[in-house]
Structure formats: C-alpha cells, structure tokens
Design an enzyme around this catalytic site. Structure first.
Site, PDB file in Angstrom:
ATOM      1  N   CYS A 276       0.824  -1.211   0.000  1.00  0.00           N
ATOM      2  CA  CYS A 276       0.000   0.000   0.000  1.00  0.00           C
ATOM      3  C   CYS A 276       0.858   1.261   0.000  1.00  0.00           C
ATOM      4  O   CYS A 276       2.055   1.215   0.293  1.00  0.00           O
ATOM      5  CB  CYS A 276      -0.979  -0.004   1.167  1.00  0.00           C
ATOM      6  SG  CYS A 276      -0.265   0.038   2.809  1.00  0.00           S
ATOM      7  N   CYS A 277       0.219   2.366  -0.357  1.00  0.00           N
ATOM      8  CA  CYS A 277       0.865   3.673  -0.428  1.00  0.00           C
ATOM      9  C   CYS A 277       1.974   3.648  -1.483  1.00  0.00           C
ATOM     10  O   CYS A 277       1.733   3.302  -2.635  1.00  0.00           O
ATOM     11  CB  CYS A 277       1.391   4.066   0.953  1.00  0.00           C
ATOM     12  SG  CYS A 277       1.858   5.801   1.126  1.00  0.00           S
ATOM     13  N   ILE A 278       3.221   3.954  -1.106  1.00  0.00           N
ATOM     14  CA  ILE A 278       4.330   3.980  -2.064  1.00  0.00           C
ATOM     15  C   ILE A 278       4.970   2.599  -2.237  1.00  0.00           C
ATOM     16  O   ILE A 278       5.712   2.367  -3.196  1.00  0.00           O
ATOM     17  CB  ILE A 278       5.408   5.006  -1.616  1.00  0.00           C
ATOM     18  CG1 ILE A 278       6.443   5.278  -2.713  1.00  0.00           C
ATOM     19  CG2 ILE A 278       6.082   4.540  -0.326  1.00  0.00           C
ATOM     20  CD1 ILE A 278       5.872   5.864  -3.988  1.00  0.00           C
TER      21      ILE A 278
ATOM     22  N   PRO B 248       3.991  -0.208  -3.457  1.00  0.00           N
ATOM     23  CA  PRO B 248       3.850  -0.940  -4.728  1.00  0.00           C
ATOM     24  C   PRO B 248       5.012  -0.748  -5.694  1.00  0.00           C
ATOM     25  O   PRO B 248       5.209  -1.580  -6.593  1.00  0.00           O
ATOM     26  CB  PRO B 248       2.540  -0.373  -5.300  1.00  0.00           C
ATOM     27  CG  PRO B 248       1.725  -0.054  -4.093  1.00  0.00           C
ATOM     28  CD  PRO B 248       2.727   0.501  -3.117  1.00  0.00           C
TER      29      PRO B 248
ATOM     30  N   THR C 117      -3.143  -0.937  -2.848  1.00  0.00           N
ATOM     31  CA  THR C 117      -4.060   0.175  -2.600  1.00  0.00           C
ATOM     32  C   THR C 117      -3.229   1.424  -2.324  1.00  0.00           C
ATOM     33  O   THR C 117      -2.095   1.330  -1.845  1.00  0.00           O
ATOM     34  CB  THR C 117      -5.015  -0.137  -1.434  1.00  0.00           C
ATOM     35  OG1 THR C 117      -6.026   0.865  -1.358  1.00  0.00           O
ATOM     36  CG2 THR C 117      -4.280  -0.191  -0.104  1.00  0.00           C
TER      37      THR C 117
END
Length: 254
Positions: free
Chosen positions: A165-167, A169, A227
C-alpha cells in the site's frame, strides 16, 4: 442419588463438549492464514506509516490471520524530526525502530521463510522508499534491499499473495516485471504524487491501474493486491477502508 447422577452426567456432557470444541479448533479445514508483515521503521517521513501499519494489523486480526512482523536489520537512510519535518543528525536502526510498532514482537527480515507463511504485506510510508529501496532519491533507477527483493521473489515464485500500500507498490514494480499495481488516480488533485509515480511504474514495463482510495487492485496473474492509502489526501477512515480491501484481497488469495 438423583442429584449425584445429574451432577456426574453434567460433567460428562461438559467434557464431551470441551473435547468437541478442541477438535473443531485444531482440525478445522479453515486454519488461520499465516501472514508476514514487513516494516521499514516507525514514522511516516523515515519509516513505516503508523496508521497504515496499524490498519493492516487490525484488518488481519479481523480476518483471523496469524501475523509475524519483520524488518531489515539496517540503518535508516536518515532520521527526520517529525515535528519540524527536517532531517536530524541522529542514526537509527530500521529493525529497532520497527519494534516500536510491533510492541517488541518482531524478527530480522533475514529470518523470514516463505514456507512458513501464506502471504506477505508491506505497509507504506517513506521508509518503504528510503530504507527498503532507494526510490525516494533515485526513482525508477533505484535499487531494492537484497532481503526485500529476495522475499518478494520467493513469495511470487511460490504463487503466494503479496499486499502493498501507499508507495510500497513500487517495490513490486521494480522486482516483478510486467506486474499491475495502483498508487491512486492519475490527474486528480486529491492524489498529488500519483501521476509521477504512475509514469515511472509504466516506464519500468509495469501497468499502473487507477483506483480510488477506498479500493484495491488485484493483479490475478501475479497475486499482487495494492491500494494507494496516503498517496491520497483523504480522511483516515477512507484510507483504513482501502487497506481493508487490500488485506481482504490478500487473504482471499492465500
């Protein structure tokens, strides 16, 4: 005599029920999913984002998962004074700082074994882009920590789901060519950093899929669930819901 018989029968019935309960819990076909959670320090600017990490743990608990936390035993890229938003001269260790979030129950990432887990999840925060890799300073030309890279490749090769999630990925985009991830919606003011990050992800040969903050994207082929979380300027409950969608997706694939 009658009271004694009833008392004895009652105890026998309770014993039978207790045994049946134990048998049901230990022999249930739906045993708890074993999920590894990899942290990157403690604090949004130089470690794991605390609300994201907590949301991951809450949703895993709600899903009945058995969780073990890990972090690399390395120095942080730097330490940021979160009150001032400025770097300080301190030196801190990623594993030691991550232990704050894990309430001390955490292991060195070098001890992570894919055979002992059904899935792995990486919360976000700048630590994912500074300590788990060097995306924060090198973008798509970054390098990924060897242990992080090995973990991603091991779970992927075993066909076990990976949640990010967030950065975070970008870790998958760097390690798993051709994968699909989301870091939010491109060309939307609520997602100020998404467009640039998405462009870099696409340049790596991966595919960025625009998703709202309350949603997650599932790459069925690679068993990746992502996400955007705090890549979106949204109320915390929406971020919590999006992480819930990601965690549910991971547990469904596990």
């Amino acid at each position: 005599m009658l009271l004694s018989l009833l008392h004895h029968s009652g105890r026998s019935l309770l014993t039978i029920r207790a045994v049946n309960t134990l048998n049901k819990s230990y022999h249930s076909p739906q045993m708890a999913k074993r999920v590894a959670v990899v942290l990157a320090g403690c604090g949004v600017y130089d470690g794991s984002e605390i609300h994201e990490a907590s949301a991951v743990l809450v949703h895993l608990s709600r899903g009945g998962a058995a969780v073990q936390m890990f972090a690399p035993n390395i120095d942080q890229m730097h330490v940021v004074n979160h009150l001032k938003g400025e770097p300080s001269e301190e030196k801190r260790n990623v594993l030691v700082e991550s232990a704050r979030l894990a309430r001390g129950n955490i292991q060195d990432l070098s001890k992570l074994s894919v055979k002992d887990h059904d899935a792995i999840i990486f919360p976000g925060g700048f630590g994912a882009a500074k300590n788990l890799c060097t995306w924060a300073v090198q973008g798509k030309d970054c390098s990924v920590n060897d242990e992080v890279k090995a973990a991603l490749q091991a779970f992927h090769s075993e066909g076990k789901p990976i949640g990010l999630c967030c950065i975070s990925p970008v870790l998958a985009a760097k390690v798993l060519p051709g994968c699909e991830v989301t870091v939010g919606i491109e060309k939307d003011n609520k997602y100020p950093d998404t467009a640039g990050t998405a462009a870099a992800i696409n340049q790596l040969g991966c595919t960025h899929v625009s998703k709202h903050v309350g949603e997650s994207h599932v790459d069925e082929k690679n068993k990746l669930v992502t996400t955007c979380a705090f890549m979106c300027d949204a109320p915390i409950h929406e971020i919590f819901d999006g992480i819930g969608s990601m965690v549910q997706g991971v547990l469904k694939l596990a």
